[in-house]
Design a protein around this motif. Structure first.
Motif, PDB file in Angstrom:
ATOM      1  N   MET A 256      -8.211  -0.449  -1.089  1.00 11.96           N
ATOM      2  CA  MET A 256      -6.940  -1.083  -0.747  1.00 11.96           C
ATOM      3  C   MET A 256      -7.073  -1.873   0.546  1.00 11.96           C
ATOM      4  O   MET A 256      -6.549  -2.996   0.665  1.00 11.96           O
ATOM      5  CB  MET A 256      -5.851  -0.020  -0.593  1.00 11.96           C
ATOM      6  CG  MET A 256      -5.434   0.652  -1.886  1.00 11.96           C
ATOM      7  SD  MET A 256      -4.637  -0.478  -3.047  1.00 11.96           S
ATOM      8  CE  MET A 256      -3.160  -0.918  -2.144  1.00 11.96           C
ATOM      9  N   THR A 257      -7.780  -1.312   1.534  1.00  9.17           N
ATOM     10  CA  THR A 257      -7.969  -1.991   2.809  1.00  9.17           C
ATOM     11  C   THR A 257      -8.746  -3.281   2.634  1.00  9.17           C
ATOM     12  O   THR A 257      -8.393  -4.330   3.202  1.00  9.17           O
ATOM     13  CB  THR A 257      -8.715  -1.061   3.794  1.00  9.17           C
ATOM     14  OG1 THR A 257      -8.002   0.172   3.919  1.00  9.17           O
ATOM     15  CG2 THR A 257      -8.825  -1.693   5.161  1.00  9.17           C
TER      16      THR A 257
ATOM     17  N   VAL B  92      -2.878  -1.211   6.819  1.00  8.29           N
ATOM     18  CA  VAL B  92      -3.093  -0.662   5.469  1.00  8.29           C
ATOM     19  C   VAL B  92      -3.729   0.733   5.550  1.00  8.29           C
ATOM     20  O   VAL B  92      -3.386   1.612   4.757  1.00  8.29           O
ATOM     21  CB  VAL B  92      -3.966  -1.619   4.634  1.00  8.29           C
ATOM     22  CG1 VAL B  92      -4.386  -0.968   3.320  1.00  8.29           C
ATOM     23  CG2 VAL B  92      -3.200  -2.903   4.351  1.00  8.29           C
TER      24      VAL B  92
ATOM     25  N   SER C 135       0.829  -1.221   0.000  1.00  8.22           N
ATOM     26  CA  SER C 135       0.000   0.000   0.000  1.00  8.22           C
ATOM     27  C   SER C 135       0.856   1.262   0.000  1.00  8.22           C
ATOM     28  O   SER C 135       0.389   2.321  -0.423  1.00  8.22           O
ATOM     29  CB  SER C 135      -0.958  -0.003   1.198  1.00  8.22           C
ATOM     30  OG  SER C 135      -0.262  -0.161   2.417  1.00  8.22           O
TER      31      SER C 135
ATOM     32  N   THR D 219      -1.629   3.459   3.641  1.00  4.49           N
ATOM     33  CA  THR D 219      -2.260   4.071   2.472  1.00  4.49           C
ATOM     34  C   THR D 219      -2.383   5.573   2.648  1.00  4.49           C
ATOM     35  O   THR D 219      -2.101   6.344   1.715  1.00  4.49           O
ATOM     36  CB  THR D 219      -3.660   3.451   2.240  1.00  4.49           C
ATOM     37  OG1 THR D 219      -3.541   2.044   2.151  1.00  4.49           O
ATOM     38  CG2 THR D 219      -4.272   3.985   0.963  1.00  4.49           C
TER      39      THR D 219
ATOM     40  N   GLU E 292      -0.424   8.005   0.150  1.00  6.13           N
ATOM     41  CA  GLU E 292      -1.221   8.815  -0.769  1.00  6.13           C
ATOM     42  C   GLU E 292      -1.080  10.307  -0.497  1.00  6.13           C
ATOM     43  O   GLU E 292      -1.376  11.123  -1.368  1.00  6.13           O
ATOM     44  CB  GLU E 292      -2.693   8.394  -0.685  1.00  6.13           C
ATOM     45  CG  GLU E 292      -2.926   7.009  -1.250  1.00  6.13           C
ATOM     46  CD  GLU E 292      -4.366   6.770  -1.658  1.00  6.13           C
ATOM     47  OE1 GLU E 292      -5.157   7.728  -1.660  1.00  6.13           O
ATOM     48  OE2 GLU E 292      -4.695   5.613  -1.985  1.00  6.13           O
TER      49      GLU E 292
ATOM     50  N   PRO F  87      -8.432   4.358  -0.692  1.00 13.24           N
ATOM     51  CA  PRO F  87      -7.912   3.741   0.538  1.00 13.24           C
ATOM     52  C   PRO F  87      -8.817   2.629   1.056  1.00 13.24           C
ATOM     53  O   PRO F  87      -8.334   1.611   1.543  1.00 13.24           O
ATOM     54  CB  PRO F  87      -7.847   4.910   1.519  1.00 13.24           C
ATOM     55  CG  PRO F  87      -7.783   6.132   0.682  1.00 13.24           C
ATOM     56  CD  PRO F  87      -8.575   5.819  -0.547  1.00 13.24           C
TER      57      PRO F  87
ATOM     58  N   THR G 289       1.477   2.397  -3.709  1.00 15.79           N
ATOM     59  CA  THR G 289       0.336   2.817  -4.527  1.00 15.79           C
ATOM     60  C   THR G 289      -0.187   4.145  -4.011  1.00 15.79           C
ATOM     61  O   THR G 289      -0.163   4.402  -2.817  1.00 15.79           O
ATOM     62  CB  THR G 289      -0.783   1.771  -4.474  1.00 15.79           C
ATOM     63  OG1 THR G 289      -1.168   1.567  -3.107  1.00 15.79           O
ATOM     64  CG2 THR G 289      -0.313   0.445  -5.030  1.00 15.79           C
TER      65      THR G 289
END
Length: 460
Positions: A270-271, A299, A259, A303, A307, A267, A262
């Motif tokens: 992704m989680t 994550v 994570s 994330t 991000e 988010p 990326t």
């Protein structure tokens, strides 16, 4: 040492501590969305003139602290602490039914602290690797924003509906810009704040509608059962690597690494995806639940960090859902931080801090959040959850943020600023609730309106 450097470190430490304390407390309140809380308070810090290092550590320490304490209402009360805690709820509830919510909480918080310390250096590393392409990306910013908006919309909850809704949403923003321009008023923060508090404004309008109020009525007070607290360590600061077993540590580190690389995907997505990946590899039910919770909360931390940091360090442009949402004041907060709509040129933390400063202040922010939030959540979670559920008024918290947003909007655009916030908030809130057109997609829609549309107009 350089006196200026000493002063910057002192300011960064002080603001990071403030951010960690404030957002550790906010994380205990269930349903407090990251965008609605992180974004306005970070914007306030920017507009108050806090030095760049202080702004950065305030935001990052706040984000890390909140994603530790949001585990408290999620694990103990069965209510998601914020948007990113929603994917954790099902597994946390299963452990609550087994009578071990304290185990769920400890695994979640320990996974978060391990992932946070890994994510900062990895995010900075990936950002440095992408930085050589920064000038090319800056020159093509209008098209990058358009592509990112479509990509983020597709991977949101609304999928194709979100992609289609970008068109009318962008048209509304352009129309409002034309209206305010007739009166010599140029707004940017008001659009941002309107989008950030959209669900809140939609709820407030729903409450004053008889039909909406009828739907929101409940016939009884919601009840929660809190299990007794069981402490399994000595001292105040437990070792997270001992709270997690070897497999859980390994999975947390692996998912945090993925994570951290990326920065354009949702988010929440992704989680969910990485949690499913971990769960599919573990057979034993109890071990699967605790491991998935550890990895998923890790994550959420990794994330958010990636991000925010990767677009900020590499490009200076908000090219991720987090960068366009909760972290937007780090990129664009006129008059201090700006993204030029015509050229894609930036003047924000990307230009004001070096790569080494991002790494150093980032690790400082994580350390401060860990010192404040981790032992607090591990030692006092039950008492804190009991206090919040019994004593803290959600209405008072909402009123505080509403008051702050009204002050900022009137400061920027007087009555027009307030009207733009109401319009964007109501529209965005209804689209988010009805179609899954979430705030991350809406922020990308705003940047598409101010960056991509002028480029498209010039092209055609």
């Amino acid at each position: 040492m350089d006196p200026q450097l000493i002063n910057d470190i002192a300011v960064a430490a002080a603001m990071g501590l403030v951010g960690a304390v404030v957002f550790a407390a906010i994380g205990l309140v269930s349903g407090t969305d990251e965008t609605t809380t992180l974004a306005p308070l970070t914007l306030l810090v920017v507009l108050l003139g806090v030095p760049p290092a202080g702004v950065f550590t305030f935001f990052l320490a706040g984000a890390v602290a909140k994603h530790m304490t949001h585990a408290v209402p999620t694990a103990l009360l069965g209510i998601p602490g914020d948007t990113l805690a929603t994917p954790l709820l099902q597994d946390a509830n299963m452990l609550r039914k087994l009578g071990v919510p304290h185990i769920a909480l400890r695994k979640m918080v320990s996974g978060a602290i391990v992932a946070a310390f890994v994510a900062v250096p990895l995010a900075v590393l990936f950002a440095v690797m992408l930085a050589p392409f920064g000038s090319m990306i800056t020159q093509t910013a209008p098209w990058i924003f358009l592509a990112a908006a479509l990509l983020i919309a597709y991977f949101s909850a609304g999928r194709w509906a979100s992609v289609a809704l970008l068109i009318p949403f962008v048209v509304v923003i352009i129309a409002l810009q034309s209206l305010t321009a007739k009166y010599g008023v140029k707004l940017s923060i008001s659009y941002f704040l309107g989008i950030a508090i959209g669900p809140l404004i939609a709820d407030l309008f729903t409450v004053i509608s008889p039909a909406g109020r009828q739907r929101m009525l409940r016939d009884k007070v919601r009840q929660f059962n809190l299990a007794p607290d069981v402490k399994g360590w000595s001292g105040y600061f437990p070792n997270p690597l001992k709270v997690l077993d070897r497999d859980q540590t390994r999975w947390t580190l692996a998912t945090a690494t993925i994570s951290s690389a990326t920065f354009v995907f949702s988010p929440v997505a992704m989680t969910v995806v990485l949690g499913e990946l971990v769960g599919s590899r573990i057979r034993h039910a109890y071990h699967r639940l605790t491991t998935v919770l550890s990895a998923r909360n890790g994550v959420t931390e990794a994330t958010y960090i990636a991000e925010a940091l990767i677009p900020l360090i590499a490009f200076g442009l908000p090219l991720s859902p987090v960068a366009a949402g909760p972290a937007a004041p780090l990129f664009n907060a006129p008059p201090r931080f700006t993204v030029d709509a015509a050229t894609g040129q930036t003047h924000n933390l990307h230009n004001l801090l070096s790569h080494w400063e991002f790494l150093g202040y980032g690790m400082l922010a994580v350390l401060l959040a860990a010192v404040v939030s981790y032992p607090f959540a591990m030692n006092f979670a039950r008492r804190a959850a009991l206090f919040v559920s019994r004593r803290v008024s959600h209405e008072a918290i909402i009123a505080t943020f509403v008051g702050l947003i009204i002050v900022i909007s009137v400061w920027e655009g007087q009555l027009l600023g307030l009207l733009v916030i109401l319009t964007m908030g109501l529209l965005g809130g209804l689209l988010s609730r009805g179609f899954g057109f979430n705030t991350g997609v809406q922020f990308m829609g705003y940047y598409t309106a101010v960056l991509s549309v002028p480029a498209l107009t010039k092209l055609f």
